[in-house]
Write a protein that holds these residues in place. Structure first.
Motif, PDB file in Angstrom:
ATOM      1  N   ASP A  12       0.809  -1.226   0.000  1.00 24.80           N
ATOM      2  CA  ASP A  12       0.000   0.000   0.000  1.00 24.80           C
ATOM      3  C   ASP A  12       0.843   1.277   0.000  1.00 24.80           C
ATOM      4  N   VAL A  13       2.132   1.171   0.203  1.00 24.44           N
ATOM      5  CA  VAL A  13       2.958   2.357   0.424  1.00 24.44           C
ATOM      6  C   VAL A  13       2.902   3.330  -0.748  1.00 24.44           C
ATOM      7  N   GLY A  14       2.950   2.865  -1.963  1.00 24.23           N
ATOM      8  CA  GLY A  14       2.855   3.766  -3.117  1.00 24.23           C
ATOM      9  C   GLY A  14       1.553   4.548  -3.104  1.00 24.23           C
ATOM     10  N   ALA A  15       0.457   3.872  -2.812  1.00 16.30           N
ATOM     11  CA  ALA A  15      -0.851   4.534  -2.752  1.00 16.30           C
ATOM     12  C   ALA A  15      -0.928   5.505  -1.577  1.00 16.30           C
ATOM     13  N   ILE A  16      -0.283   5.173  -0.460  1.00 22.13           N
ATOM     14  CA  ILE A  16      -0.236   6.085   0.679  1.00 22.13           C
ATOM     15  C   ILE A  16       0.432   7.393   0.265  1.00 22.13           C
ATOM     16  N   PHE A  17       1.517   7.306  -0.472  1.00 22.54           N
ATOM     17  CA  PHE A  17       2.192   8.518  -0.945  1.00 22.54           C
ATOM     18  C   PHE A  17       1.336   9.278  -1.959  1.00 22.54           C
ATOM     19  N   GLN A  18       0.564   8.576  -2.765  1.00 19.78           N
ATOM     20  CA  GLN A  18      -0.340   9.258  -3.702  1.00 19.78           C
ATOM     21  C   GLN A  18      -1.385  10.063  -2.937  1.00 19.78           C
ATOM     22  N   VAL A  19      -1.931   9.488  -1.884  1.00 21.34           N
ATOM     23  CA  VAL A  19      -2.907  10.212  -1.054  1.00 21.34           C
ATOM     24  C   VAL A  19      -2.229  11.410  -0.407  1.00 21.34           C
ATOM     25  N   ARG A  20      -1.057  11.180   0.188  1.00 19.72           N
ATOM     26  CA  ARG A  20      -0.360  12.244   0.935  1.00 19.72           C
ATOM     27  C   ARG A  20      -0.043  13.444   0.056  1.00 19.72           C
ATOM     28  N   THR A  21       0.317  13.215  -1.184  1.00 19.08           N
ATOM     29  CA  THR A  21       0.680  14.325  -2.077  1.00 19.08           C
ATOM     30  C   THR A  21      -0.521  14.929  -2.800  1.00 19.08           C
ATOM     31  N   ALA A  22      -1.705  14.344  -2.626  1.00 20.38           N
ATOM     32  CA  ALA A  22      -2.909  14.845  -3.298  1.00 20.38           C
ATOM     33  C   ALA A  22      -3.754  15.756  -2.419  1.00 20.38           C
ATOM     34  N   VAL A  23      -3.450  15.831  -1.124  1.00 25.05           N
ATOM     35  CA  VAL A  23      -4.289  16.609  -0.216  1.00 25.05           C
ATOM     36  C   VAL A  23      -4.157  18.100  -0.493  1.00 25.05           C
ATOM     37  N   THR A  24      -5.171  18.855  -0.074  1.00 27.86           N
ATOM     38  CA  THR A  24      -5.163  20.298  -0.330  1.00 27.86           C
ATOM     39  C   THR A  24      -4.621  21.104   0.837  1.00 27.86           C
ATOM     40  N   GLU A  25      -4.671  20.560   2.062  1.00 25.62           N
ATOM     41  CA  GLU A  25      -4.129  21.248   3.220  1.00 25.62           C
ATOM     42  C   GLU A  25      -2.893  20.489   3.689  1.00 25.62           C
ATOM     43  N   ASN A  26      -1.859  21.233   4.063  1.00 23.34           N
ATOM     44  CA  ASN A  26      -0.597  20.627   4.477  1.00 23.34           C
ATOM     45  C   ASN A  26      -0.023  19.752   3.366  1.00 23.34           C
ATOM     46  N   SER A  27      -0.132  20.235   2.157  1.00 32.33           N
ATOM     47  CA  SER A  27       0.345  19.501   0.996  1.00 32.33           C
ATOM     48  C   SER A  27       1.871  19.521   0.943  1.00 32.33           C
ATOM     49  N   LEU A  28       2.446  18.372   0.667  1.00 29.16           N
ATOM     50  CA  LEU A  28       3.892  18.248   0.506  1.00 29.16           C
ATOM     51  C   LEU A  28       4.186  17.414  -0.742  1.00 29.16           C
ATOM     52  N   THR A  29       5.300  17.704  -1.382  1.00 26.31           N
ATOM     53  CA  THR A  29       5.726  16.931  -2.538  1.00 26.31           C
ATOM     54  C   THR A  29       6.555  15.738  -2.069  1.00 26.31           C
ATOM     55  N   ILE A  30       6.810  14.823  -2.974  1.00 29.70           N
ATOM     56  CA  ILE A  30       7.680  13.685  -2.669  1.00 29.70           C
ATOM     57  C   ILE A  30       9.055  14.193  -2.252  1.00 29.70           C
ATOM     58  N   ALA A  31       9.572  15.219  -2.933  1.00 34.20           N
ATOM     59  CA  ALA A  31      10.890  15.766  -2.583  1.00 34.20           C
ATOM     60  C   ALA A  31      10.892  16.331  -1.162  1.00 34.20           C
ATOM     61  N   GLN A  32       9.834  17.053  -0.792  1.00 31.86           N
ATOM     62  CA  GLN A  32       9.751  17.616   0.557  1.00 31.86           C
ATOM     63  C   GLN A  32       9.650  16.511   1.608  1.00 31.86           C
ATOM     64  N   LEU A  33       8.867  15.491   1.328  1.00 34.24           N
ATOM     65  CA  LEU A  33       8.752  14.369   2.252  1.00 34.24           C
ATOM     66  C   LEU A  33      10.099  13.672   2.415  1.00 34.24           C
ATOM     67  N   THR A  34      10.803  13.499   1.313  1.00 36.31           N
ATOM     68  CA  THR A  34      12.120  12.859   1.350  1.00 36.31           C
ATOM     69  C   THR A  34      13.090  13.663   2.202  1.00 36.31           C
ATOM     70  N   GLU A  35      13.055  14.989   2.058  1.00 37.03           N
ATOM     71  CA  GLU A  35      13.917  15.848   2.887  1.00 37.03           C
ATOM     72  C   GLU A  35      13.628  15.653   4.376  1.00 37.03           C
ATOM     73  N   MET A  36      12.398  15.290   4.711  1.00 35.43           N
ATOM     74  CA  MET A  36      11.996  15.069   6.109  1.00 35.43           C
ATOM     75  C   MET A  36      12.291  13.637   6.561  1.00 35.43           C
ATOM     76  N   GLY A  37      12.836  12.825   5.657  1.00 33.51           N
ATOM     77  CA  GLY A  37      13.133  11.436   5.986  1.00 33.51           C
ATOM     78  C   GLY A  37      11.959  10.502   5.797  1.00 33.51           C
ATOM     79  N   ILE A  38      10.898  10.990   5.170  1.00 34.31           N
ATOM     80  CA  ILE A  38       9.703  10.189   4.927  1.00 34.31           C
ATOM     81  C   ILE A  38       9.789   9.674   3.494  1.00 34.31           C
ATOM     82  N   THR A  39      10.210   8.431   3.360  1.00 34.61           N
ATOM     83  CA  THR A  39      10.424   7.813   2.054  1.00 34.61           C
ATOM     84  C   THR A  39       9.621   6.521   1.960  1.00 34.61           C
TER      85      THR A  39
END
Length: 145
Positions: A12-39
């Protein structure tokens, strides 16, 4: 189609990242998440190590998720695709995380932006004891029922 909540799996991890980057509030990109150690690797490892994540699914499609850090007693994340908001999925996802957290902790916590919709959502679910954490963020707590 029926919406249900289940424990997250490594697949499910790929889909979890799709949800996380699709939100309208507190939106983060994959690059921003990676910078935070969330990969994808770090989230996959968390899911393998302990039951710390739950997904909302419609059929086989992941449309929301929640995650908890069971060691430190915190709700780490709760997000739903914008097109699925208002259906009670966020509440159900948070309740799944709370159940796991309360099995280990008497008081649990989360951090969020003070003026966000999320803060209002969590307050509505009984999270309280607000403390300021600077930069517009607050910490909320909830005690085991």
């Amino acid at each position: 189609m029926t919406l249900r909540i289940r424990a997250a799996e490594p697949a499910d991890v790929g889909a979890i990242f799709q949800v996380r980057t699709a939100v309208t509030e507190n939106s983060l990109t994959i690059a921003q998440l990676t910078e935070m150690g969330i990969t994808t690797a770090s989230i996959t490892a968390m899911i393998i190590e302990s039951p710390c994540a739950w997904v909302a699914v419609e059929g086989e499609r992941v449309v929301g998720f929640s995650m908890a850090d069971l060691e430190d007693g915190s709700l780490f994340a709760a997000f739903v695709l914008p097109s699925y908001e208002g259906r009670g999925l966020g509440k159900r996802l948070v309740q799944a995380a709370e159940a796991a957290l309360f099995a280990r902790h008497r008081v649990v916590w989360l951090e969020t932006g003070k003026t966000t919709r999320a803060a209002g959502f969590y307050r509505h679910l009984g999270w309280a004891n607000e403390t300021d954490h600077g930069d517009g963020d607050i910490r909320l707590e909830k005690s085991r029922p």
